[in-house]
Design a protein around this motif. Structure first.
Motif, PDB file in Angstrom:
ATOM      1  N   SER A 294      -2.629  -2.965  -4.734  1.00 50.39           N
ATOM      2  CA  SER A 294      -3.209  -2.909  -6.075  1.00 50.39           C
ATOM      3  C   SER A 294      -2.553  -1.805  -6.899  1.00 50.39           C
TER       4      SER A 294
ATOM      5  N   LYS B 195       0.806  -3.118  -7.967  1.00 51.95           N
ATOM      6  CA  LYS B 195       0.709  -4.079  -9.059  1.00 51.95           C
ATOM      7  C   LYS B 195       0.405  -3.398 -10.384  1.00 51.95           C
ATOM      8  N   GLU B 196      -0.427  -2.376 -10.352  1.00 54.59           N
ATOM      9  CA  GLU B 196      -0.842  -1.702 -11.579  1.00 54.59           C
ATOM     10  C   GLU B 196       0.233  -0.771 -12.116  1.00 54.59           C
TER      11      GLU B 196
ATOM     12  N   THR C 182       5.268  -2.895 -12.912  1.00 54.19           N
ATOM     13  CA  THR C 182       5.013  -4.252 -13.402  1.00 54.19           C
ATOM     14  C   THR C 182       6.276  -5.059 -13.647  1.00 54.19           C
TER      15      THR C 182
ATOM     16  N   PRO D 186       3.841  -9.703  -9.811  1.00 52.55           N
ATOM     17  CA  PRO D 186       2.371  -9.683  -9.927  1.00 52.55           C
ATOM     18  C   PRO D 186       1.688 -10.829  -9.192  1.00 52.55           C
ATOM     19  N   ALA D 187       2.259 -12.047  -9.277  1.00 55.11           N
ATOM     20  CA  ALA D 187       1.625 -13.190  -8.606  1.00 55.11           C
ATOM     21  C   ALA D 187       1.637 -13.021  -7.091  1.00 55.11           C
TER      22      ALA D 187
ATOM     23  N   SER E  72      -0.724 -10.158  -6.004  1.00 52.90           N
ATOM     24  CA  SER E  72      -2.128 -10.582  -6.100  1.00 52.90           C
ATOM     25  C   SER E  72      -2.524 -11.417  -4.890  1.00 52.90           C
TER      26      SER E  72
ATOM     27  N   ILE F 129      -2.917  -9.120  -1.890  1.00 53.63           N
ATOM     28  CA  ILE F 129      -4.178  -8.372  -1.951  1.00 53.63           C
ATOM     29  C   ILE F 129      -5.318  -9.242  -1.426  1.00 53.63           C
ATOM     30  N   ARG F 130      -5.358 -10.504  -1.859  1.00 54.35           N
ATOM     31  CA  ARG F 130      -6.403 -11.419  -1.365  1.00 54.35           C
ATOM     32  C   ARG F 130      -6.302 -11.594   0.148  1.00 54.35           C
TER      33      ARG F 130
ATOM     34  N   SER G 216      -3.997 -19.820  -3.515  1.00 56.90           N
ATOM     35  CA  SER G 216      -2.962 -19.015  -4.179  1.00 56.90           C
ATOM     36  C   SER G 216      -1.608 -19.169  -3.491  1.00 56.90           C
TER      37      SER G 216
ATOM     38  N   GLU H 188     -10.191  -7.428 -18.015  1.00 62.98           N
ATOM     39  CA  GLU H 188      -9.873  -7.098 -16.636  1.00 62.98           C
ATOM     40  C   GLU H 188     -10.502  -5.755 -16.296  1.00 62.98           C
TER      41      GLU H 188
ATOM     42  N   TRP I 136     -12.286  -0.434 -10.837  1.00 63.19           N
ATOM     43  CA  TRP I 136     -11.351  -1.498 -10.477  1.00 63.19           C
ATOM     44  C   TRP I 136     -12.038  -2.858 -10.396  1.00 63.19           C
TER      45      TRP I 136
END
Length: 677
Positions: A256, A259-260, A263, A272-273, A276, A279-280, A326, A522, A557
């Protein structure tokens, strides 16, 4: 330097190879290090084939000779087939989860670990010496030891050990990078240093001359190390499961942060995709370990406990379904190993089947007795389903034995069907077939559900057939990412460019199930459409406020979905939240002045008038000589007139560049005793 070096335990004829840095173990002949070595070799072969393909394509565009074109097309087909073969071998390496598992793992479903990104060696010595000479007017040769130490630190980060010490090694190098960037990377001049990192999934190299790629890749490798620590934890013990949960949550936190913060990194594994999705995946594996931790002491064979376990299993299935969805989206599908997406689908079906099995056990093995709390059981059962089949009600199921048995058998049929789907998907992936422990677990679960169904099977099966409703997922032990202590929230809001008020405490109460405002955006979520007559508005809430905490839980977050789940159960008593407001810190316009001549105003001047006598008499101000820009080192002035010094290893850790970035806080204990005796 010896305070950071450890003997490697290998006797040889001497030389520098007898020691390595703490947190680095390049000589350990483990399965994981061999895997990394094979991946590095494949990366080199892939880049060679890609260069050959690029050259052949350029030749194909440039030539007009038909015979040459035919030869080039033939060569291209050969190169493309080699690339497909190499990509398949790389996918097989990425599917080698068994080398990351604990040696004591025999009864748990394997978990997925991220592989480390590979990099080439980078020589700082000559470019930094030239920059020191030209920019700082110092002799760069006087800093050869410091430069060698810096290069040695980077080299050690290429082979970190798979434990917290390895993470600390990467964190130490990462903490050096901002200082290096400020000292040696000028926006008007290229240093000539190329940082090359390979995509951890495809092996495609990415090369940049700035430090953004370097910093992002180090953060990615820290997340990868945490995932590997989680997969090798002993999940047969409570301590091992707690370590795995914490490690996966930290991995999600690092991803995370990646990603933040970064970029626009050209490497697709850090897009980013993709991040993400990763992270999941880490959160899903942490939730799976939480479920295993709850079930480890054994599940209490009671109606309420079985239903809670059914909802916990449904939660794991739901998260893995999100991961699978995803993974199959383009272009992630083309870059993620087929093994990963198949494993997530297998776990989706497996844990959904387990949820239906627990639900069937609660209905088939337990009847409403005279000493049972009827209202409590009705409330518990009503919270399991969104919608019951026509003609059924929670109280009717509890009181009517036939209805209870019909719904229970419907759940066990769905459990059997789910286990069969899991086994079918398992057989579709050749890499999964190598995991014999996974196959044994799936088959044992399938047999258990079939045995359960055979105990209640009768000849009237087709006359009283009913479809089992879906189980609402619910958990009392939600996995959440653990962010580095240094991160204060998303940079889009919480950065030096923004200024905000101190947190304000607001009491939020529900009036007719309405909080009086809506949320958007967000993380962190923002308050909009505030009812001025609501309790929150009278308590000081304003439109545009950001919610940073709900109760004692940090919310910087959290997205809108997570926030609504926290606030959906708020009643008339209310809950306390903390909010902040952004302060407009744009610079004010300098005071304009105007002079008049003949009653006609002249053009406004943007030059501010002096506010005091000292500013009016600038010529009289004393000119103070600035100290040398190079006066930041700690070299002994008796040894050299220069004061420039590069980062060095200091055991005391007193120097700013030797302080590693703050690591994660100690993971909190997870309460898992509420359902068991």
């Amino acid at each position: 330097m010896t305070d950071t070096l450890l003997p490697n335990g290998i006797e040889d004829s001497g030389g520098d190879g007898k020691y390595f840095r703490k947190g680095c173990n390049p000589l350990a002949q483990t399965g994981r290090s061999k895997l990394q070595k094979q991946r590095a070799i494949l990366n080199q072969q892939i880049i060679k084939q890609m260069r050959m393909r690029a050259g052949a394509e350029n030749l194909l565009k440039a030539t007009n000779n038909n015979k040459v074109k035919e030869m080039v097309v033939l060569e291209l087909s050969y190169v493309n087939s080699n690339l497909q073969l190499l990509m398949g071998q790389l996918e097989e390496l990425n599917s080698s989860v068994d080398v990351y598992q604990s040696t004591q793992e025999t009864a748990n479903i394997p978990l997925i670990a991220l592989g480390l990104k590979e990099t080439k060696e980078a020589d700082f010595s000559a470019p930094f010496k030239d920059f020191i000479l030209e920019h700082y007017n110092e002799d760069g040769r006087t800093f050869e030891d410091e430069l060698a130490d810096l290069m040695d630190l980077r080299q050690a980060c290429r082979t970190p050990s798979r434990n917290e010490t390895g993470v600390e090694l990467l964190a130490k190098y990462y903490s050096h990078l901002p200082l290096i960037e400020n000292r040696f990377f000028s926006p008007t001049r290229q240093t000539g240093i190329f940082f090359t990192w390979y995509d951890s999934f495809t092996g495609v190299p990415v090369c940049q001359q700035n430090l953004s790629l370097e910093k992002a890749s180090v953060v990615f490798n820290m997340a990868a190390l945490y995932s590997q620590i989680g997969t090798r934890s002993d999940r047969q013990t409570t301590v091992g499961l707690a370590e795995a949960i914490s490690s996966f949550q930290k991995a999600a936190g690092m991803l995370s942060h990646l990603k933040e913060t970064f970029t626009h990194i050209p490497s697709y594994d850090m897009s980013p995709a993709m991040v993400s999705m990763l992270i999941r995946l880490m959160i899903a594996q942490a939730q799976e370990c939480l479920f295993e931790k709850i079930a480890l002491p054994g599940v209490l064979n009671q109606f309420t406990s079985l239903i809670k376990m059914a909802q916990e299993a449904a939660k794991v299935s739901e998260i893995y379904d999100q991961v699978h969805q995803s993974m199959i989206q383009m272009p992630i599908k083309d870059n993620v190993p087929f093994f990963w997406s198949t494993m997530s689908l297998v776990k989706t079906n497996h844990y959904r089947a387990i949820a239906h099995h627990f639900m069937a056990s609660a209905l088939l093995d337990h009847e409403l007795g005279p000493n049972d709390d009827e209202d409590q059981q009705e409330k518990t059962l009503s919270q399991v389903y969104d919608q019951l089949p026509e003609g059924f009600s929670p109280l009717g199921i509890l009181k009517n034995k036939d209805e209870r048995e019909r719904i229970g058998k419907a759940h066990i049929r769905r459990a059997i069907s789910g286990h069969e789907d899991a086994l079918r998907n398992y057989g579709l992936c050749q890499h999964l077939e190598k995991l014999e422990a996974l196959q044994e677990i799936l088959q044992a679960s399938h047999r258990r559900s079939r045995d359960k169904y055979s105990d209640f099977e009768n000849e009237e099966e087709f006359t009283d057939y009913v479809e089992a409703p879906d189980i609402i997922s619910k958990t009392e032990h939600k996995a959440e990412m653990e962010l580095p202590a240094a991160t204060k929230g998303p940079l889009s809001v919480f950065s030096a460019k923004q200024k905000w008020t101190a947190p304000r405490k607001i009491r939020v109460c529900a009036e007719d199930r309405d909080l009086g405002f809506t949320l958007k955006g967000e993380a962190p979520v923002q308050v909009v459409s505030l009812d001025p007559l609501s309790h929150a508005a009278t308590d000081g809430l304003k439109e545009g406020d950001y919610i940073v905490a709900v109760g004692d839980k940090d919310a910087k977050w959290m997205g809108v979905g997570d926030m609504m789940r926290l606030l959906k159960d708020v009643d008339e008593k209310g809950i306390e939240i903390q909010v902040v407001s952004i302060i407009d810190n744009s610079p004010t316009m300098p005071t304009k002045s105007a002079t008049f001549s003949g009653n006609l105003p002249k053009t406004y001047s943007m030059i501010c008038l002096a506010h005091n006598d000292e500013e009016k008499t600038s010529k009289a101000r004393k000119v103070i000589k600035k100290s040398s820009f190079l006066s930041w080192g700690l070299k002994n002035k008796m040894k050299s007139a220069s004061t420039l010094s590069l980062p060095i290893d200091d055991q005391s850790g007193a120097h700013s560049w030797n302080k590693p970035i703050p690591t994660f806080p100690t993971s909190s204990a997870y309460n898992h005793d509420s359902f068991f005796h």
